[in-house]
Design a protein around this motif. Structure first.
Motif, mmCIF file in Angstrom:
data_model
loop_
_atom_site.group_PDB
_atom_site.id
_atom_site.type_symbol
_atom_site.label_atom_id
_atom_site.label_comp_id
_atom_site.label_asym_id
_atom_site.label_seq_id
_atom_site.Cartn_x
_atom_site.Cartn_y
_atom_site.Cartn_z
ATOM 1 N N ALA A 75 36.079 43.997 51.835
ATOM 2 C CA ALA A 75 35.239 43.118 51.017
ATOM 3 C C ALA A 75 34.893 41.833 51.764
ATOM 4 C CB ALA A 75 35.933 42.793 49.698
ATOM 5 N N ASN A 81 32.378 37.702 49.044
ATOM 6 C CA ASN A 81 32.867 39.016 48.639
ATOM 7 C C ASN A 81 31.724 40.014 48.789
ATOM 8 O OD1 ASN A 81 33.749 41.353 47.243
ATOM 9 N ND2 ASN A 81 35.108 40.119 45.966
ATOM 10 N N ARG A 83 31.363 42.913 47.960
ATOM 11 C CA ARG A 83 31.124 43.800 46.827
ATOM 12 C C ARG A 83 30.269 43.130 45.765
ATOM 13 N NH1 ARG A 83 37.419 45.762 46.906
ATOM 14 N NH2 ARG A 83 37.224 47.088 48.753
ATOM 15 N N ARG A 84 30.060 41.814 45.937
ATOM 16 C CA ARG A 84 29.242 41.081 44.973
ATOM 17 C C ARG A 84 28.046 40.398 45.632
ATOM 18 N NH1 ARG A 84 34.436 37.842 42.600
ATOM 19 N NH2 ARG A 84 35.600 39.636 41.749
ATOM 20 N N THR A 303 41.011 40.329 50.250
ATOM 21 C CA THR A 303 40.651 40.468 48.841
ATOM 22 C C THR A 303 41.670 41.377 48.166
ATOM 23 O OG1 THR A 303 38.305 40.266 49.404
ATOM 24 C CG2 THR A 303 38.831 41.127 47.221
ATOM 25 N N GLU A 305 43.013 44.178 46.070
ATOM 26 C CA GLU A 305 42.488 45.442 45.559
ATOM 27 C C GLU A 305 43.015 45.764 44.166
ATOM 28 O OE1 GLU A 305 40.053 46.976 46.595
ATOM 29 O OE2 GLU A 305 40.304 48.002 48.516
ATOM 30 N N THR A 306 44.109 45.109 43.789
ATOM 31 C CA THR A 306 44.720 45.294 42.476
ATOM 32 C C THR A 306 45.453 44.003 42.147
ATOM 33 O OG1 THR A 306 46.222 46.721 41.195
ATOM 34 C CG2 THR A 306 46.861 46.228 43.471
ATOM 35 N N ASP A 307 46.010 43.883 40.962
ATOM 36 C CA ASP A 307 46.854 42.730 40.667
ATOM 37 C C ASP A 307 48.088 42.778 41.573
ATOM 38 O OD1 ASP A 307 45.053 42.131 38.721
ATOM 39 O OD2 ASP A 307 46.347 42.646 37.029
ATOM 40 N N GLU A 317 43.234 41.200 40.651
ATOM 41 C CA GLU A 317 42.325 42.116 41.338
ATOM 42 C C GLU A 317 40.962 41.447 41.560
ATOM 43 O OE1 GLU A 317 40.131 46.459 40.598
ATOM 44 O OE2 GLU A 317 41.636 45.702 39.180
ATOM 45 N N GLY A 318 40.453 41.584 42.767
ATOM 46 C CA GLY A 318 39.157 41.017 43.110
ATOM 47 C C GLY A 318 39.203 39.597 43.617
ATOM 48 N N LYS A 320 39.968 36.421 46.053
ATOM 49 C CA LYS A 320 40.046 36.148 47.485
ATOM 50 C C LYS A 320 41.358 35.417 47.792
ATOM 51 C CE LYS A 320 36.318 37.680 49.616
ATOM 52 N NZ LYS A 320 36.280 38.334 50.933
#
Length: 412
Positions: A75, A81, A83-84, A303, A305-307, A317-318, A320
């Protein structure tokens, strides 16, 4: 933008840590007080200004670097990011991908840049370093020589030998450092440092991208070997120029500023320079200790990928995560007397080149360049003396010098 580095030791960070701007001129100019406060605050701290989490302790930074499954690079290793948001250039196939997309480019480059392959360059680079130093000292007679450690040594030597090894033509190499400078700035926020580079990046980037084409490269360099791997089917022909670009973007600035760090260390620690002159094989230890001590690459992002639980905090999750490599490399929880440059230390666990499967694939190249230049200097120079405070070159990712005024006292 430059700022004179402080001549005193690190002070105390003042202000609310979570609201601090790690990309401000003040902290970029002297990050040590902020990094100490970050480490003391705990394993991870929420930095509200950029809605991200910061890590500064060695154990946590090291763990995150090797845990690519939960702390991903795909990411983006900057604030953006992927992915965004759209990246400003095609992502690096090495820095900004994870397995399985990361595997083939890494497998191709590892043997090309590995210690065994670099043996064929050793004699050539050591001879080039001797020639470079001799030319620099040619008109000195028996007296000392005044140089800029950055322009005359740390920049000039890598810009000569490394692009030669890649197979890049000599004309136009002045684009490499400003291109890399903008690249490392772009990992941070779109601040004034990025704005300074924006008007020129199309020209610099256009030149760099053009050098990655098969027909531009010589047939006996790293670049040609990458294209040969594409012909074998180890990578695609679309991937080949992006892998060559990785060499030209990440393989120059890091070495230049690593050399700047070791020159600063030797100028301010004359006993270390004496030890290296007596035992030139210490050159590699000296370079790695300087990379730990100065940390030319200060930060990289991951980044979640999960909590991910880190200490008493859950990084959602998500989110940075900004990993402060420089802070980890001076963490007293891991290193004895970490602010001291020490040639008797084993610095091999430092995270200045990253760690895990994304660890810098070109680190052996940087070490060879450093060993060549330091050995050539040690043969001719008895003492390296700073003649003025160096100036810092501010960058969102790199800890760098703009100038380093030095006096080289020749050996008799």
């Amino acid at each position: 933008m430059t700022t004179t580095i402080p001549t005193t030791g690190p002070g105390t960070f003042v202000g609310p840590l979570g609201e601090a701007d790690p990309f401000s001129a003040e902290i970029l100019g002297d990050p040590l007080p902020f990094q100490a406060a970050l480490r003391d605050a705990g394993p991870v701290t929420y930095l509200a200004r950029y809605d991200l989490y910061g890590m500064g302790r060695y154990v946590d930074v090291h763990a995150a670097l090797i845990d690519w499954q939960r702390f991903c690079s795909g990411a983006g290793v900057g604030l953006t990011n992927f992915r965004r948001e759209e990246p400003w250039r095609p992502p690096s196939l090495l820095l900004e991908t994870d397995p399985p997309h990361h595997d083939a480019p890494r497998r191709v480059l590892a043997p090309i840049l590995g210690p065994r392959a670099l043996r064929r360059l050793r004699d050539r680079w050591f001879a080039a370093a001797e020639e470079h130093v001799e030319t620099l000292l040619a008109d000195a007679g028996a007296g000392p020589v005044e140089v800029d450690g950055m322009a005359d040594l740390a920049e000039a030597f890598p810009l000569r030998v490394f692009p030669d090894a890649v197979g890049v033509p000599r004309e136009g190499r002045e684009h490499l450092l400003p291109y890399g400078d903008h690249l490392f700035n772009a990992f941070g926020p779109a601040n004034w440092l990025v704005e300074q580079g924006n008007p020129h990046i199309a020209e610099h980037g256009g030149w760099v991208n053009a050098q990655c084409a098969r027909e531009v490269l010589t047939d006996d360099g790293f670049g040609a070997e990458i294209w040969a791997a594409a012909d074998r089917g180890d990578i695609t022909h679309e991937q080949a120029p992006l892998i060559v670009r990785s060499l030209l973007s990440a393989g120059v600035d890091t070495t230049v500023h690593g050399l700047g760090a070791v020159l600063r260390a030797m100028a301010t620690h004359p006993e270390a320079w004496t030890a290296l002159r007596q035992e030139p094989t210490l050159a590699r230890v000296a370079f790695d200790e300087a990379v730990r001590w100065e940390s030319p690459v200060q930060t990289f992002f991951r980044t979640a990928e999960t909590d991910v639980p880190v200490g008493d905090t859950v990084v959602p999750e998500g989110a940075k995560i900004l990993m402060f490599l420089g802070a980890a490399n001076r963490d007293p929880r891991h290193w004895d007397d970490p602010d001291r440059f020490d040639l008797t230390r084993d610095p091999s666990g430092h995270v200045g080149f990253g760690m895990g499967l994304h660890q810098c694939v070109g680190q052996h190249v940087a070490r060879l360049e450093a060993a060549a230049l330091l050995t050539a200097l040690a043969a001719r120079v008895e003492r390296i003396e700073p003649t003025a405070d160096p100036t810092r070159h501010l960058n969102n990712t790199m800890r760098a010098f703009e100038e380093q005024p030095l006096r080289l006292h020749l050996a008799r």
